[in-house]
Design a protein around this motif. Structure first.
Motif, PDB file in Angstrom:
ATOM      1  N   TYR A 237      60.278  32.803  15.272  1.00 44.08           N
ATOM      2  CA  TYR A 237      60.197  32.554  16.724  1.00 44.08           C
ATOM      3  C   TYR A 237      60.763  31.170  17.039  1.00 44.08           C
ATOM      4  O   TYR A 237      60.016  30.211  17.237  1.00 44.08           O
ATOM      5  CB  TYR A 237      58.746  32.685  17.186  1.00 44.08           C
ATOM      6  CG  TYR A 237      58.211  34.090  17.055  1.00 44.08           C
ATOM      7  CD1 TYR A 237      58.650  35.102  17.914  1.00 44.08           C
ATOM      8  CD2 TYR A 237      57.284  34.423  16.066  1.00 44.08           C
ATOM      9  CE1 TYR A 237      58.168  36.409  17.796  1.00 44.08           C
ATOM     10  CE2 TYR A 237      56.801  35.722  15.949  1.00 44.08           C
ATOM     11  CZ  TYR A 237      57.244  36.702  16.814  1.00 44.08           C
ATOM     12  OH  TYR A 237      56.765  37.986  16.697  1.00 44.08           O
TER      13      TYR A 237
ATOM     14  N   TRP B  79      58.352  30.209  23.804  1.00 43.09           N
ATOM     15  CA  TRP B  79      57.611  31.369  24.325  1.00 43.09           C
ATOM     16  C   TRP B  79      56.612  30.896  25.380  1.00 43.09           C
ATOM     17  O   TRP B  79      55.969  29.858  25.204  1.00 43.09           O
ATOM     18  CB  TRP B  79      56.878  32.097  23.193  1.00 43.09           C
ATOM     19  CG  TRP B  79      57.639  33.277  22.690  1.00 43.09           C
ATOM     20  CD1 TRP B  79      57.409  34.597  23.000  1.00 43.09           C
ATOM     21  CD2 TRP B  79      58.769  33.286  21.804  1.00 43.09           C
ATOM     22  NE1 TRP B  79      58.333  35.395  22.369  1.00 43.09           N
ATOM     23  CE2 TRP B  79      59.177  34.629  21.632  1.00 43.09           C
ATOM     24  CE3 TRP B  79      59.494  32.286  21.161  1.00 43.09           C
ATOM     25  CZ2 TRP B  79      60.261  34.996  20.839  1.00 43.09           C
ATOM     26  CZ3 TRP B  79      60.575  32.642  20.370  1.00 43.09           C
ATOM     27  CH2 TRP B  79      60.944  33.985  20.213  1.00 43.09           C
TER      28      TRP B  79
ATOM     29  N   GLN C 167      54.992  36.942  30.473  1.00 41.66           N
ATOM     30  CA  GLN C 167      53.881  37.008  29.498  1.00 41.66           C
ATOM     31  C   GLN C 167      52.587  36.620  30.196  1.00 41.66           C
ATOM     32  O   GLN C 167      52.640  36.162  31.345  1.00 41.66           O
ATOM     33  CB  GLN C 167      54.160  36.035  28.339  1.00 41.66           C
ATOM     34  CG  GLN C 167      54.604  36.718  27.075  1.00 41.66           C
ATOM     35  CD  GLN C 167      54.644  35.793  25.870  1.00 41.66           C
ATOM     36  OE1 GLN C 167      54.738  34.581  26.011  1.00 41.66           O
ATOM     37  NE2 GLN C 167      54.593  36.367  24.697  1.00 41.66           N
TER      38      GLN C 167
ATOM     39  N   TRP D   6      53.437  31.919  26.855  1.00 44.30           N
ATOM     40  CA  TRP D   6      52.009  31.554  26.716  1.00 44.30           C
ATOM     41  C   TRP D   6      51.742  30.714  25.482  1.00 44.30           C
ATOM     42  O   TRP D   6      50.795  29.934  25.440  1.00 44.30           O
ATOM     43  CB  TRP D   6      51.068  32.751  26.888  1.00 44.30           C
ATOM     44  CG  TRP D   6      50.963  33.796  25.807  1.00 44.30           C
ATOM     45  CD1 TRP D   6      51.915  34.198  24.943  1.00 44.30           C
ATOM     46  CD2 TRP D   6      49.796  34.598  25.530  1.00 44.30           C
ATOM     47  NE1 TRP D   6      51.444  35.218  24.144  1.00 44.30           N
ATOM     48  CE2 TRP D   6      50.150  35.483  24.482  1.00 44.30           C
ATOM     49  CE3 TRP D   6      48.513  34.664  26.057  1.00 44.30           C
ATOM     50  CZ2 TRP D   6      49.246  36.418  23.947  1.00 44.30           C
ATOM     51  CZ3 TRP D   6      47.615  35.587  25.528  1.00 44.30           C
ATOM     52  CH2 TRP D   6      47.983  36.454  24.484  1.00 44.30           C
TER      53      TRP D   6
ATOM     54  N   TRP E 108      50.791  27.871  17.594  1.00 40.18           N
ATOM     55  CA  TRP E 108      49.610  27.965  18.462  1.00 40.18           C
ATOM     56  C   TRP E 108      48.317  27.997  17.650  1.00 40.18           C
ATOM     57  O   TRP E 108      47.270  27.572  18.147  1.00 40.18           O
ATOM     58  CB  TRP E 108      49.702  29.036  19.530  1.00 40.18           C
ATOM     59  CG  TRP E 108      49.699  30.483  19.134  1.00 40.18           C
ATOM     60  CD1 TRP E 108      49.558  30.997  17.891  1.00 40.18           C
ATOM     61  CD2 TRP E 108      49.827  31.601  20.036  1.00 40.18           C
ATOM     62  NE1 TRP E 108      49.614  32.381  17.949  1.00 40.18           N
ATOM     63  CE2 TRP E 108      49.774  32.767  19.258  1.00 40.18           C
ATOM     64  CE3 TRP E 108      49.978  31.718  21.411  1.00 40.18           C
ATOM     65  CZ2 TRP E 108      49.868  34.050  19.808  1.00 40.18           C
ATOM     66  CZ3 TRP E 108      50.066  32.989  21.956  1.00 40.18           C
ATOM     67  CH2 TRP E 108      50.021  34.137  21.156  1.00 40.18           C
TER      68      TRP E 108
ATOM     69  N   ASP F 206      51.732  42.778  21.667  1.00 47.64           N
ATOM     70  CA  ASP F 206      52.868  43.704  21.611  1.00 47.64           C
ATOM     71  C   ASP F 206      52.559  45.158  21.245  1.00 47.64           C
ATOM     72  O   ASP F 206      52.823  46.069  22.000  1.00 47.64           O
ATOM     73  CB  ASP F 206      53.917  43.176  20.614  1.00 47.64           C
ATOM     74  CG  ASP F 206      54.273  41.719  20.862  1.00 47.64           C
ATOM     75  OD1 ASP F 206      53.662  41.091  21.760  1.00 47.64           O
ATOM     76  OD2 ASP F 206      55.147  41.190  20.172  1.00 47.64           O
TER      77      ASP F 206
HETATM   78  C1  GLC Z   1      54.627  37.784  19.289  1.00 47.52           C
HETATM   79  C2  GLC Z   1      53.246  37.838  19.911  1.00 47.52           C
HETATM   80  C3  GLC Z   1      53.254  37.100  21.241  1.00 47.52           C
HETATM   81  C4  GLC Z   1      53.736  35.664  21.028  1.00 47.52           C
HETATM   82  C5  GLC Z   1      55.082  35.626  20.283  1.00 47.52           C
HETATM   83  C6  GLC Z   1      55.463  34.223  19.855  1.00 47.52           C
HETATM   84  O1  GLC Z   1      55.549  38.470  20.051  1.00 47.52           O
HETATM   85  O2  GLC Z   1      52.815  39.138  20.079  1.00 47.52           O
HETATM   86  O3  GLC Z   1      51.987  37.096  21.825  1.00 47.52           O
HETATM   87  O4  GLC Z   1      53.854  35.015  22.239  1.00 47.52           O
HETATM   88  O5  GLC Z   1      55.013  36.430  19.128  1.00 47.52           O
HETATM   89  O6  GLC Z   1      54.443  33.641  19.107  1.00 47.52           O
END
Ligand code: GLC
Length: 428
Positions: free
Chosen positions: A43, A47, A115, A49, A414, A177
């Motif tokens: 990731y 993102w 989100q 949230w 997080w 998800d």
């Molecule tokens: C996944 C999780 C989502 C989160 C993202 C980045 O898609 O389901 O809640 O925001 O990863 O951590």
């Protein structure tokens, strides 16, 4: 509740280290921001949230980073008011679906969906905790109009009927998800009707199962549908009136709506703190409407963490809270050795390592802990279980709720942020 900080001090320093490691400097529309990515393994953008949660932690030790992270997220806002679920980093290529696939370039360098709207809660917390009061005030005055625009977008496009429950148009919008609560709706999308070019693109470019452990990631048939929906909305020009009306996946979600309720309360406080001309009472009423709707519809068949929506939303009814708290602390359901499993242990869909179909996620624990003020013993137990799980097993994305072993990517931001937030909030 007085809990001693000392036993977590070493882990606190490590948590800050994870956030520092995952901090990037990014240039968007000529402006430079510092912000945190969720994980270097996969990731690699920003993102929605996740960032809200990061800021709730960084404000305790680097408040300029907290301001910047939120500003960066807001820089991705669309003209219709939506704050997207991903704000891309132009330098990164690892993540699929990439900006080109989303086809959203005329709106922002971002994804096309949103989100859970934790942002207002995060802004309120950052505003209150920041030590530099002048900067905090400036920050609030700058971001509030954009936050109002975001909430107005959610109201206008996701709850025009005034039900108090918001419509999601993609499972990713829920933040949870591949939760089984979406299975029945997703199964209405017939895989055979998915265009072959979409299927080929997924086969060729799906990266999460190459960089991560396939068995812990969403199943193939789910992923094809996720990408199909994006392709469909792109063909509809990302026109949200059309999307909400015509999507084969447009559902009301109590989990998302519970965050919406709590955020509307936070937004009303922000309005009062800023002397804005907007009406705090309007957002309080929205929150009340959502709480009512959540209370009435909480009796869902699929036992996932969405059951706890009244706790997240701040529903006041003692009866309701007693009923849910009992379910939470039932060992055969949600009170596993390392709670809180994302799906009840006694559900046929429970899978201890497959993402949102079983593993315990610190974000859910955090919302529960914050929401359980009327149940201090459960709150304290869950807090201690969460802190020791992270201390012993490291900062992973999620954990097997029976064994505590990691079930996602390592050095996850997080998880580190939540550890820091809980440490400063509940320990002395
Ligand atoms: C996944 C999780 C989502 C989160 C993202 C980045 O898609 O389901 O809640 O925001 O990863 O951590």
């Amino acid at each position: 509740m007085v809990l001693q900080r000392s036993k977590y001090k070493g882990t606190l320093d490590k948590a800050k280290g994870v956030l520092r490691e995952n901090t990037y400097t990014v240039k968007i529309k000529g402006k430079t921001y510092r912000r945190i990515i969720p994980s270097r393994s996969f990731y690699v953008h920003q993102w929605n949230w996740d960032s809200a949660i990061h800021a709730m932690a960084t404000v305790f030790f680097d408040e300029n980073l907290a301001f910047d992270e939120i500003r960066s997220l807001i820089s991705g806002q669309w003209t219709n008011g939506m704050i997207p679920h991903i704000v891309f980093n132009p330098e990164e290529k690892l993540y699929f679906p990439d900006p080109e696939f989303w086809g959203t370039d005329k709106f922002a360098f971002s994804s096309g969906i949103t989100q859970p709207p934790v942002l207002a809660i995060a802004i309120l917390h950052v505003y209150k905790k920041a030590k530099n009061r002048r900067k905090a005030k400036e920050f609030l005055l700058e971001v509030l109009p954009k936050l109002l625009k975001y909430h107005n977008y959610l109201k206008k496009y996701r709850d025009p009927e005034g039900s108090g429950l918001l419509t999601l148009v993609h499972p990713w919008e829920s933040g949870t998800d591949n939760s089984p609560r979406f299975d029945a709706y997703l199964s209405k999308i017939n895989i055979k009707e998915i265009p072959s070019d979409v299927i080929q693109t997924v086969r060729k470019y799906r990266t999460d199962i190459k960089v991560g452990v396939k068995e812990t990631r969403p199943r193939d048939e789910d992923y094809l549908r996720y990408i199909y929906l994006i392709d469909l909305y792109k063909k509809w020009g990302w026109d949200y009136k059309t999307i909400v009306k015509r999507s084969p996946f447009a559902i009301k979600d109590v989990f998302f709506s519970s965050i919406w309720a709590a955020s509307n309360m936070a937004l009303s406080q922000l309005i009062e703190l800023s002397d804005s001309k907007s009406k705090a009472s309007y957002f309080k009423n929205l929150a009340a409407q959502s709480k009512r709707a959540i209370s009435e519809s909480f009796n869902i068949k699929e036992p996932t963490i969405a059951l706890f929506a009244p706790i997240f939303a701040g529903v006041e009814s003692e009866n309701k809270l007693d009923t849910i708290a009992k379910i939470l602390i039932t060992p055969k359901k949600f009170w596993s050795k390392f709670p809180v499993p994302s799906v009840s242990l006694d559900s046929l869909d429970f899978d201890s390592t497959r993402y949102w179909r079983g593993p315990s996620w610190p974000i859910i624990n955090m919302f529960l802990i914050d929401g359980l003020s009327s149940k201090p013993t459960i709150r304290k137990n869950l807090l201690e279980k969460t802190m020791t799980l992270i201390k012993k097993n490291g900062f992973f994305e999620c954990y097997d709720p029976k064994t505590g072993s990691p079930a996602g990517f390592p050095n996850f931001s997080w998880t580190a942020a939540i550890f820091i937030y809980l440490y400063y909030k509940y320990y002395l």
